[in-house]
Write an enzyme that holds these catalytic residues in place. Structure first.
Site, mmCIF file in Angstrom:
data_model
loop_
_atom_site.group_PDB
_atom_site.id
_atom_site.type_symbol
_atom_site.label_atom_id
_atom_site.label_comp_id
_atom_site.label_asym_id
_atom_site.label_seq_id
_atom_site.Cartn_x
_atom_site.Cartn_y
_atom_site.Cartn_z
ATOM 1 N N ARG A 1 0.835 -1.223 0.000
ATOM 2 C CA ARG A 1 0.000 0.000 0.000
ATOM 3 C C ARG A 1 0.863 1.263 0.000
ATOM 4 O O ARG A 1 0.557 2.242 0.701
ATOM 5 C CB ARG A 1 -0.965 0.021 1.202
ATOM 6 C CG ARG A 1 -1.840 -1.204 1.310
ATOM 7 C CD ARG A 1 -2.848 -1.313 0.178
ATOM 8 N NE ARG A 1 -3.589 -2.557 0.282
ATOM 9 C CZ ARG A 1 -3.293 -3.664 -0.410
ATOM 10 N NH1 ARG A 1 -2.307 -3.671 -1.287
ATOM 11 N NH2 ARG A 1 -4.010 -4.757 -0.258
ATOM 12 N N SER B 1 -11.045 -2.135 3.628
ATOM 13 C CA SER B 1 -10.339 -2.523 4.864
ATOM 14 C C SER B 1 -9.871 -1.260 5.563
ATOM 15 O O SER B 1 -9.129 -0.465 4.991
ATOM 16 C CB SER B 1 -9.120 -3.383 4.528
ATOM 17 O OG SER B 1 -9.536 -4.559 3.902
ATOM 18 N N GLU C 1 -5.523 2.053 7.211
ATOM 19 C CA GLU C 1 -5.186 2.009 5.785
ATOM 20 C C GLU C 1 -5.901 3.170 5.081
ATOM 21 O O GLU C 1 -5.403 3.749 4.122
ATOM 22 C CB GLU C 1 -5.632 0.677 5.178
ATOM 23 C CG GLU C 1 -5.451 0.643 3.663
ATOM 24 C CD GLU C 1 -5.626 -0.734 3.056
ATOM 25 O OE1 GLU C 1 -5.362 -1.746 3.739
ATOM 26 O OE2 GLU C 1 -6.035 -0.793 1.887
HETATM 27 C C1 FAD Z 1 -15.796 -2.220 -0.720
HETATM 28 C C2 FAD Z 1 -14.333 -1.892 -0.890
HETATM 29 C C3 FAD Z 1 -13.414 -2.897 -1.165
HETATM 30 C C4 FAD Z 1 -12.067 -2.604 -1.325
HETATM 31 N N1 FAD Z 1 -11.200 -3.627 -1.605
HETATM 32 C C5 FAD Z 1 -9.891 -3.345 -1.783
HETATM 33 C C6 FAD Z 1 -8.970 -4.396 -2.106
HETATM 34 O O1 FAD Z 1 -9.325 -5.559 -2.235
HETATM 35 N N2 FAD Z 1 -7.663 -4.072 -2.272
HETATM 36 C C7 FAD Z 1 -7.217 -2.769 -2.146
HETATM 37 O O2 FAD Z 1 -6.011 -2.528 -2.325
HETATM 38 N N3 FAD Z 1 -8.059 -1.775 -1.839
HETATM 39 C C8 FAD Z 1 -9.381 -2.021 -1.654
HETATM 40 N N4 FAD Z 1 -10.227 -1.003 -1.348
HETATM 41 C C9 FAD Z 1 -9.711 0.362 -1.134
HETATM 42 C C10 FAD Z 1 -9.674 1.257 -2.394
HETATM 43 O O3 FAD Z 1 -10.658 0.862 -3.318
HETATM 44 C C11 FAD Z 1 -8.296 1.221 -3.073
HETATM 45 O O4 FAD Z 1 -7.287 1.673 -2.182
HETATM 46 C C12 FAD Z 1 -8.248 2.062 -4.358
HETATM 47 O O5 FAD Z 1 -7.005 1.816 -4.985
HETATM 48 C C13 FAD Z 1 -8.401 3.548 -4.116
HETATM 49 O O6 FAD Z 1 -8.602 4.173 -5.391
HETATM 50 P P1 FAD Z 1 -9.428 5.520 -5.530
HETATM 51 O O7 FAD Z 1 -9.405 5.953 -6.939
HETATM 52 O O8 FAD Z 1 -10.761 5.386 -4.911
HETATM 53 O O9 FAD Z 1 -8.516 6.498 -4.650
HETATM 54 P P2 FAD Z 1 -9.000 7.642 -3.647
HETATM 55 O O10 FAD Z 1 -9.692 7.032 -2.479
HETATM 56 O O11 FAD Z 1 -9.686 8.711 -4.385
HETATM 57 O O12 FAD Z 1 -7.581 8.184 -3.145
HETATM 58 C C14 FAD Z 1 -6.764 7.326 -2.358
HETATM 59 C C15 FAD Z 1 -5.348 7.924 -2.313
HETATM 60 O O13 FAD Z 1 -4.799 7.917 -3.631
HETATM 61 C C16 FAD Z 1 -4.483 9.246 -4.050
HETATM 62 N N5 FAD Z 1 -4.824 9.338 -5.479
HETATM 63 C C17 FAD Z 1 -5.991 8.985 -6.097
HETATM 64 N N6 FAD Z 1 -5.890 9.163 -7.431
HETATM 65 C C18 FAD Z 1 -4.643 9.653 -7.654
HETATM 66 C C19 FAD Z 1 -3.915 10.019 -8.816
HETATM 67 N N7 FAD Z 1 -4.444 9.937 -10.056
HETATM 68 N N8 FAD Z 1 -2.643 10.484 -8.662
HETATM 69 C C20 FAD Z 1 -2.069 10.563 -7.432
HETATM 70 N N9 FAD Z 1 -2.716 10.233 -6.299
HETATM 71 C C21 FAD Z 1 -3.969 9.768 -6.411
HETATM 72 C C22 FAD Z 1 -5.294 10.164 -3.167
HETATM 73 O O14 FAD Z 1 -4.649 11.413 -3.004
HETATM 74 C C23 FAD Z 1 -5.335 9.374 -1.859
HETATM 75 O O15 FAD Z 1 -4.159 9.588 -1.120
HETATM 76 C C24 FAD Z 1 -11.603 -1.265 -1.190
HETATM 77 C C25 FAD Z 1 -12.528 -0.249 -0.930
HETATM 78 C C26 FAD Z 1 -13.878 -0.541 -0.785
HETATM 79 C C27 FAD Z 1 -14.845 0.580 -0.534
#
Ligand code: FAD
Length: 307
Positions: free
Chosen positions: A177, A227, A297
């Site tokens: 992560r 998580s 996380e």
């Molecule tokens: C039901 C559920 C299940 C999930 N299962 C998993 C799983 O199995 N495995 C897992 O790893 N995660 C899981 N997650 C967590 C999440 O989906 C991941 O961490 C995902 O990668 C976050 O992406 P996002 O676009 O939503 O990022 P955001 O939540 O919008 O941002 C997260 C972080 O990334 C940064 N960020 C976002 N986009 C960019 C970009 N383009 N450039 C630079 N920084 C950026 C943001 O500044 C922030 O620090 C889950 C979440 C939910 C709700």
């Protein structure tokens, strides 16, 4: 407070419809929690993104980078920075042979579907992770034995000053992560994935199997950010929480999921304060009862002691 001159500049770069003021973050996060963002800008191409970042930098304006908000808890008081959101407007996908080049705002589900349509295997693990390619690259998102770093061969990023940088995968220094881009505050603009040809039938079967496993175990019917805690070395967060007797534990509208104790869910009307207090209480009790420190996380924005 974002000054009007900068707002006009941002409208000039991205178009006035792509620049919004006082946007409730509860509508831009999967927790469905969070006060207003002062300004949200949504670039639609690499050059716009670089120009937006450069304009904010020149104006001395702090920014935050957002995808689909699936790993975020935003304070009830909101955030004062300019949010640069990479999502629907920035989600192009191109397939060339067994490589896919994907813009940061494409969702993992879209990428997995496009890979399936092209008969390319390797992204099934991420098909149920409800974020973007940008979020996956920053977090080195992973599930069911796969991680983003296993499939990504290069990235296009932008520095906080708006300079474009091409990166080889090894330069991302991915860990659990964790990435160099996250440490440096770089925006991920696109990623090239190296996949492998396979039969669409086999790919679909694997995607369906993983979707079923998620639906069986995770509280997908309730708002959450996945998580809540990082996996402590040698333990499982959910098991520690369960052993501490915290299944279903509530603070206001925030609750340790009954279905999966590793998830904190918004059980209805939860505030960010409820979630923060619940997280702190879970950390305290798990440490007291099991002697293990757990760290969130989920990223937290707009709190005094931001994590
Ligand atoms: C039901 C559920 C299940 C999930 N299962 C998993 C799983 O199995 N495995 C897992 O790893 N995660 C899981 N997650 C967590 C999440 O989906 C991941 O961490 C995902 O990668 C976050 O992406 P996002 O676009 O939503 O990022 P955001 O939540 O919008 O941002 C997260 C972080 O990334 C940064 N960020 C976002 N986009 C960019 C970009 N383009 N450039 C630079 N920084 C950026 C943001 O500044 C922030 O620090 C889950 C979440 C939910 C709700």
């Amino acid at each position: 407070m974002v000054n009007e001159t900068l707002l006009e500049t941002l409208r000039g770069i991205a178009g006035s419809q792509a620049v919004r003021k006082d946007v409730p973050m509860s509508g831009l996060t999967t927790f469905q929690i969070g006060g207003p963002a002062a300004v949200v800008v949504e670039p639609s191409c690499v050059q716009e993104a670089a120009n937006v970042l450069a304009a904010c930098h020149e104006a001395g304006q702090a920014v935050r980078l957002l995808g689909l908000g699936s790993d975020l808890l935003v304070a009830d008081t909101g955030v004062s920075e300019v949010i640069v959101r990479f999502a629907e407007r920035f989600s192009g996908i191109a397939v060339e042979g067994s490589r896919m080049t994907v813009e940061a705002g494409a969702s993992n589900a879209q990428v997995a579907q496009a890979a399936l349509a092209a008969g390319l295997a390797g992204y099934e693990f991420a098909s149920g992770i409800p974020g973007t390619i940008g979020g996956a690259a920053i977090m080195n998102a992973g599930a069911y034995g796969g991680e983003f770093r296993d499939v990504c061969c290069s990235l296009v990023c932008a520095t906080p000053q708006g300079h474009l940088v091409n990166l080889h995968a090894w330069q991302a220094c991915w860990g659990y992560r964790h990435s160099m881009m996250g440490d440096e505050g770089w925006a991920v603009l696109s990623a090239t994935l190296q996949l492998r040809p396979d039969s669409p039938h086999a790919i679909r079967e694997r995607m369906d199997d993983l979707a079923q496993r998620r639906a069986d175990k995770q509280p997908l019917e309730m708002p959450s950010a996945g998580s809540t805690f990082k996996r402590p070395v040698g333990y499982f967060a959910g098991k520690l929480i369960q052993d501490a007797g915290l299944r279903g534990f509530r603070v206001g509208g925030a609750q340790v999921s009954e279905k999966h104790t590793g998830f904190v869910v918004n059980a209805g009307g939860a505030t960010a304060r409820d979630v923060r207090d619940l997280i702190a209480e879970v950390q305290r009790r798990v440490y007291e009862m099991e002697g293990v420190r757990m760290y969130p996380e989920v990223r937290m924005w707009g709190f005094d002691d931001e994590q």
